[in-house]
Design a protein around this motif. Structure first.
Motif, PDB file in Angstrom:
ATOM      1  N   GLU A  10       0.822  -1.212   0.000  1.00  0.00           N
ATOM      2  CA  GLU A  10       0.000   0.000   0.000  1.00  0.00           C
ATOM      3  C   GLU A  10       0.858   1.265   0.000  1.00  0.00           C
ATOM      4  OE1 GLU A  10      -2.902   0.015   3.056  1.00  0.00           O
ATOM      5  OE2 GLU A  10      -3.812  -1.889   2.439  1.00  0.00           O
ATOM      6  N   TYR A  11       2.115   1.149   0.394  1.00  0.00           N
ATOM      7  CA  TYR A  11       3.001   2.320   0.454  1.00  0.00           C
ATOM      8  C   TYR A  11       3.999   2.357  -0.699  1.00  0.00           C
ATOM      9  CZ  TYR A  11       1.310   1.801   5.255  1.00  0.00           C
ATOM     10  OH  TYR A  11       0.522   1.639   6.365  1.00  0.00           O
ATOM     11  N   VAL A  12       4.336   1.172  -1.235  1.00  0.00           N
ATOM     12  CA  VAL A  12       5.300   1.073  -2.328  1.00  0.00           C
ATOM     13  C   VAL A  12       4.733   0.121  -3.370  1.00  0.00           C
ATOM     14  CG1 VAL A  12       7.678   0.509  -2.979  1.00  0.00           C
ATOM     15  CG2 VAL A  12       7.208   1.368  -0.688  1.00  0.00           C
ATOM     16  N   ASP A  13       4.854   0.476  -4.635  1.00  0.00           N
ATOM     17  CA  ASP A  13       4.346  -0.365  -5.717  1.00  0.00           C
ATOM     18  C   ASP A  13       5.253  -1.598  -5.874  1.00  0.00           C
ATOM     19  OD1 ASP A  13       3.251  -1.492  -7.921  1.00  0.00           O
ATOM     20  OD2 ASP A  13       3.719   0.155  -9.305  1.00  0.00           O
ATOM     21  N   LEU A  14       4.746  -2.764  -5.473  1.00  0.00           N
ATOM     22  CA  LEU A  14       5.545  -3.996  -5.532  1.00  0.00           C
ATOM     23  C   LEU A  14       5.146  -4.877  -6.708  1.00  0.00           C
ATOM     24  CD1 LEU A  14       5.594  -4.947  -1.721  1.00  0.00           C
ATOM     25  CD2 LEU A  14       7.326  -3.709  -3.031  1.00  0.00           C
ATOM     26  N   THR A  15       4.507  -4.297  -7.686  1.00  0.00           N
ATOM     27  CA  THR A  15       4.075  -5.058  -8.859  1.00  0.00           C
ATOM     28  C   THR A  15       5.273  -5.738  -9.517  1.00  0.00           C
ATOM     29  OG1 THR A  15       2.324  -3.445  -9.259  1.00  0.00           O
ATOM     30  CG2 THR A  15       2.889  -4.923 -11.067  1.00  0.00           C
ATOM     31  N   GLY A  16       5.135  -7.033  -9.744  1.00  0.00           N
ATOM     32  CA  GLY A  16       6.186  -7.766 -10.460  1.00  0.00           C
ATOM     33  C   GLY A  16       7.293  -8.316  -9.588  1.00  0.00           C
ATOM     34  N   ILE A  17       7.220  -8.103  -8.289  1.00  0.00           N
ATOM     35  CA  ILE A  17       8.257  -8.631  -7.407  1.00  0.00           C
ATOM     36  C   ILE A  17       7.617  -9.502  -6.325  1.00  0.00           C
ATOM     37  CG2 ILE A  17       8.273  -6.505  -5.999  1.00  0.00           C
ATOM     38  CD1 ILE A  17      11.265  -7.079  -5.501  1.00  0.00           C
ATOM     39  N   THR A  18       8.068 -10.717  -6.212  1.00  0.00           N
ATOM     40  CA  THR A  18       7.494 -11.665  -5.258  1.00  0.00           C
ATOM     41  C   THR A  18       8.059 -11.407  -3.862  1.00  0.00           C
ATOM     42  OG1 THR A  18       9.234 -13.312  -5.534  1.00  0.00           O
ATOM     43  CG2 THR A  18       7.365 -13.398  -7.086  1.00  0.00           C
ATOM     44  N   PRO A  19       7.397 -11.932  -2.825  1.00  0.00           N
ATOM     45  CA  PRO A  19       7.935 -11.776  -1.468  1.00  0.00           C
ATOM     46  C   PRO A  19       9.343 -12.324  -1.318  1.00  0.00           C
ATOM     47  CG  PRO A  19       5.647 -12.493  -1.360  1.00  0.00           C
ATOM     48  CD  PRO A  19       6.044 -12.546  -2.800  1.00  0.00           C
ATOM     49  N   ASP A  20       9.628 -13.455  -1.938  1.00  0.00           N
ATOM     50  CA  ASP A  20      10.973 -14.034  -1.831  1.00  0.00           C
ATOM     51  C   ASP A  20      12.006 -13.156  -2.528  1.00  0.00           C
ATOM     52  OD1 ASP A  20      10.426 -16.317  -0.288  1.00  0.00           O
ATOM     53  OD2 ASP A  20       9.700 -17.393  -2.039  1.00  0.00           O
ATOM     54  N   GLU A  21      11.647 -12.620  -3.684  1.00  0.00           N
ATOM     55  CA  GLU A  21      12.579 -11.720  -4.390  1.00  0.00           C
ATOM     56  C   GLU A  21      12.813 -10.451  -3.581  1.00  0.00           C
ATOM     57  OE1 GLU A  21      11.340 -13.020  -8.971  1.00  0.00           O
ATOM     58  OE2 GLU A  21      10.421 -11.267  -8.014  1.00  0.00           O
ATOM     59  N   LEU A  22      11.745  -9.946  -2.984  1.00  0.00           N
ATOM     60  CA  LEU A  22      11.886  -8.748  -2.152  1.00  0.00           C
ATOM     61  C   LEU A  22      12.784  -9.029  -0.952  1.00  0.00           C
ATOM     62  CD1 LEU A  22      11.043  -5.820  -1.569  1.00  0.00           C
ATOM     63  CD2 LEU A  22       9.073  -6.733  -0.316  1.00  0.00           C
ATOM     64  N   ALA A  23      12.589 -10.182  -0.321  1.00  0.00           N
ATOM     65  CA  ALA A  23      13.413 -10.562   0.833  1.00  0.00           C
ATOM     66  C   ALA A  23      14.885 -10.620   0.441  1.00  0.00           C
ATOM     67  CB  ALA A  23      12.955 -11.904   1.377  1.00  0.00           C
TER      68      ALA A  23
END
Length: 804
Positions: A10-23
């Motif tokens: 809701e604060y940052v557009d995370l479209t196209g990035i999975t939770p594991d990739e973000l981690a």
């Protein structure tokens, strides 16, 4: 810090990035993500059902027959044992074929003769910890708000279609103890913008300043205090989406007002506290240090005695909260609360830490105050909470905020240079790239030739010096992009000493032999300290031990290794091989530092080899452990220097123990733990050794020399020598080796006989001797000449005769 992926989006557009990739990206930028928990992992088939009928089970007092609408006109019968199930409820239903946590599959069943097509679920059965479930649902099923759609995915409604990232934060990164703080970090990594909540709500004509006055006596402990007043609130459960976000972050829901303060704490990182205005007992808030002996009953119903080191919020006379730690029971928000006084303040971290420690109270609020909160979020957090209370509790927010501020909060300005950053990192990053990195972090930045001036926002209290800026550049440029280089110059620092190189070889050898490294306490009890010690010494006692079990320094590593074996065996791990390299401590006299000596110890139990397919099993015995020690001795080039001698040592098996000597010096022992000790410790047959590593690694040995593979054959002679039973084979072997001369290359024992064919008190020991000359082929005459010298030597020195 637990971070909900869906909430963060809701604060940052995370479209196209999975939770594991973000981690992975967060970890590579300097904040370790310890795990990613997919909340609905392995679950399926859970929908929202509507209980249209409920009646008592005909054959079971504690069961109910429920007719449940699963949507699209599908009504099924489900037998449910929950006390709080009732007609008209909307509940989570695991349908036939559904899978719940633990791979628990739902099947059609009969309960006391009645068909049950599924299961009505509690939150615990959906994988939510009991301590996070609201009290009203802690012992029964969960009931959804009436506006949810029947047949919808229940996991989605409960926000279990989410992933939670667990951040392992270092103490300096207090900014990441909030969702907005993590959003800033992620936005910098991904080069995106942060979207802050838009705050908007109506205010009444009445002013907050007419309802309450605030006075701060302890200005150093409390440089900023704000209070807002909200009337006509209705206490009820908070919205489901808010409850699920709190649970995902590890906080239990209570009611709408308390949940909102916790929600904003997680969102902004700013602790808040809601007082019941009508229970305060006055229209005044006074912040001061507590009086010695003053008492307060906190929200956990515990009476606490305060001291002058504690900061309290009072109503002018008596405390109503232990500042920054926990509120008081006398002003708690309850079901009949109508007016709320909302506190948002900045408290000194050390003062809060002292109170938290003194009273054994560790809260989400105290944890943030201890590490430092952003002073410029104190008021925005209060405004956000006021908006939410207005929206979800029907509150009317009085105009204005009562505020007391004794100091100003300015951003820190830090300077560095492009040359400094590149010199420290060993890189060649351009000035523009550095400027871009600071802009991604939303820092103010000015570039003047090669000088970079950075204005650090107050949310990043960890950045105060030039080196902090270097770190920010390094982690966001990417640690992986820092090149691997060799040092340049005439001298290359960092070379291992000979001792360190040998110790590293020892570790590699032992791990290659199948042993696992253990690290145990240097502190032990007086009872264990002297057991298995190679050298006698008085005990070195601690002046202020943490416990009797950790009151003296050890003289041997073995007692704690045996404890480690016991721990593993008690958990059905029955094949354990451990070694430890560590220091023991020998007393040198009163008021003198004890002498540290490095020891190597190992303890092995269970099967050494197990090949089930070939039906082959080899349990650990004396020769397995001796083989490990022999290999180690050979690795260090000490084979010709070490002697084994049979020994009796306390706590060791009398017939399976040997001591190791380096020349005349005792440097270790090896053998089986005494059976009585094994029984006391609940150990299986266990073999150990302890060596004085410092003695073994400091011996100067000749440089290894390689020889040409011989072209000439060797000759082997076997002899069986009859000697007295008290003569040990090692002594005979040494005599043979010395007498055999240069041609004798190898001596080994291959047989021992004690029986009727020998005299009483005699035994026969058989040796195999290999003779070899690298320059020529040996003749029988050459070998016989050398062999006769051997026979003469053993006869003279130990009275040995050839067995006929």
């Amino acid at each position: 810090m637990f971070v909900s992926y869906k909430w963060l989006a809701e604060y940052v557009d995370l479209t196209g990035i999975t939770p594991d990739e973000l981690a992975e990206k967060i970890t590579r930028s300097g904040i370790e993500v310890e795990g990613v928990d997919v909340l609905n992992e392995g679950m399926k088939g859970v929908v929202i059902g509507h209980v249209v009928e409920k009646e008592q089970h005909p054959d079971a007092d504690k069961l109910n027959k429920c007719q449940v609408d699963l949507g699209k006109g599908e009504i099924v019968q489900i037998v449910c044992g929950a006390k709080n199930v009732d007609k008209g409820q909307k509940v989570a239903v695991a349908t036939v074929g559904a899978v719940l946590p633990g791979n628990f599959k739902i099947k059609k069943a009969k309960l006391r003769g009645e068909v049950s097509n599924g299961m009505i679920c509690s939150l615990q059965e959906l994988g939510i910890e009991s301590k996070l479930v609201a009290k009203e649902y802690s012992e029964g099923i969960f009931v959804f708000p009436s506006d949810v759609e029947v047949g919808a995915d229940a996991l989605e409604q409960l926000n279990l279609d989410d992933a939670v990232l667990e951040l392992g934060l270092t103490p300096n990164r207090a900014d990441a103890l909030s969702m907005l703080g993590v959003a800033h970090e992620v936005a910098a990594i991904l080069n995106l913008e942060v979207k802050y909540p838009e705050i908007s709500y109506e205010r009444t004509a009445d002013k907050a300043s007419n309802a309450v006055t605030v006075k701060v006596e302890a200005t150093e402990d409390n440089p900023l205090y704000t209070a807002k007043v909200i009337k006509n609130v209705t206490i009820s459960p908070s919205p489901l989406w808010m409850q699920t976000r709190l649970m995902a972050a590890g906080i239990r829901p209570h009611n709408n007002v308390v949940d909102i303060t916790n929600f904003v704490l997680l969102e902004y990182g700013q602790p808040l506290h809601a007082f019941d205005y009508d229970r305060l007992g006055s229209k005044e808030i006074l912040v001061r240090r507590a009086k010695d002996g003053e008492k307060i009953v906190t929200l956990d119903d515990q009476e606490r005695t305060l001291t002058v080191d504690h900061l309290v919020i009072t109503n002018g006379t008596e405390p109503v909260a232990l500042a920054g730690v926990m509120g008081g029971a006398n002003s708690e928000v309850q079901s009949d609360t109508k007016t709320v006084l909302l506190e948002s303040a900045l408290f000194d971290g050390q003062t809060i830490r002292n109170a938290s420690k003194d009273h054994g109270l560790r809260s989400e609020a105290s944890a943030r105050y201890e590490k430092g909160v952003d002073p410029n979020r104190v008021l925005p957090a209060a405004e956000r909470a006021a908006e939410l209370i207005s929206l979800y509790a029907g509150g009317e927010v009085l105009e204005g905020t009562v505020e007391v501020q004794s100091t100003t909060f300015e951003p820190v300005i830090v300077q560095t240079t492009v040359e400094k950053v590149n010199r420290v990192l060993g890189m060649n990053i351009s000035a523009e790239e550095m400027k871009t990195i600071f802009e991604r972090l939303q820092f103010g930045v000015k570039l003047d030739n090669s000088t970079i001036t950075v204005t650090v926002p107050t949310r990043r209290g960890d950045i105060t010096i030039e080196e902090d800026l270097v770190e920010e550049v390094a982690r966001l440029y990417g640690y992986d992009n820092i090149p691997t280089t060799l040092p340049i110059g005439q001298a290359f620092p960092g070379k291992l000493t000979d001792y360190q190189e040998k110790r590293r070889k020892v570790r590699r050898y032992l791990e290659g032999a199948g042993l696992n490294q253990a690290i145990t306490y240097s502190l032990t009890s007086e009872e264990k300290a002297a057991k298995y010690a190679l050298e006698a010494s008085e005990l070195t006692k601690l002046a202020l031990p943490m416990s009797e079990e950790r009151s003296v320094l050890r003289l041997s590593l073995l007692p704690h290794l045996l404890d480690a074996l016991k721990y593993n065996l008690a958990r059905q791990i029955d094949q354990v091989s451990l070694y430890e390299i560590g220091s023991i401590f020998l007393t040198q006299g009163k008021d003198l530092q004890p002498l540290e000596k490095e020891r190597l110890s190992a303890a092995v139990t269970g099967l050494w080899h197990s090949h089930s397919w070939q039906a082959e099993k080899k349990p650990v015995d004396f020769y397995v452990v001796k083989g490990i020690v022999d290999g180690l001795v050979d690795l260090l080039g000490l084979t010709k220097h070490i002697q084994y001698k049979q020994a009796n040592r306390e706590g060791m098996h009398p017939g399976r123990t040997a001591e190791l000597f380096l020349g005349e010096k005792l440097v270790g022992f090896i053998g089986q733990i005494h059976p009585t000790v094994q029984k006391q410790l609940d150990l299986t047959e266990t073999y150990v050794f302890e060596l004085s590593l410092v003695d073994l690694l400091t011996v100067e040995v000749a440089e290894t020399r390689f020889e040409v593979i011989p072209r000439f054959p060797s000759i082997t002679r076997d002899i069986a020598l009859v000697v007295n039973k008290d003569v040990v084979a090692g002594e005979i072997e040494q005599i043979i080796t010395e007498a055999g001369g240069k041609m004798l290359k190898n001596v080994s024992v291959f047989d021992l006989y004690e029986g009727d064919r020998l005299e009483e008190g005699k035994k026969s020991v058989a040796f195999s001797l290999r003779y070899f000359d690298p320059e020529r082929t040996l003749t029988d005459e050459d070998v016989t000449k050398a062999h006769d010298k051997v026979l003469k030597a053993v006869e003279e020195k130990v009275g040995a005769t050839l067995r006929g």
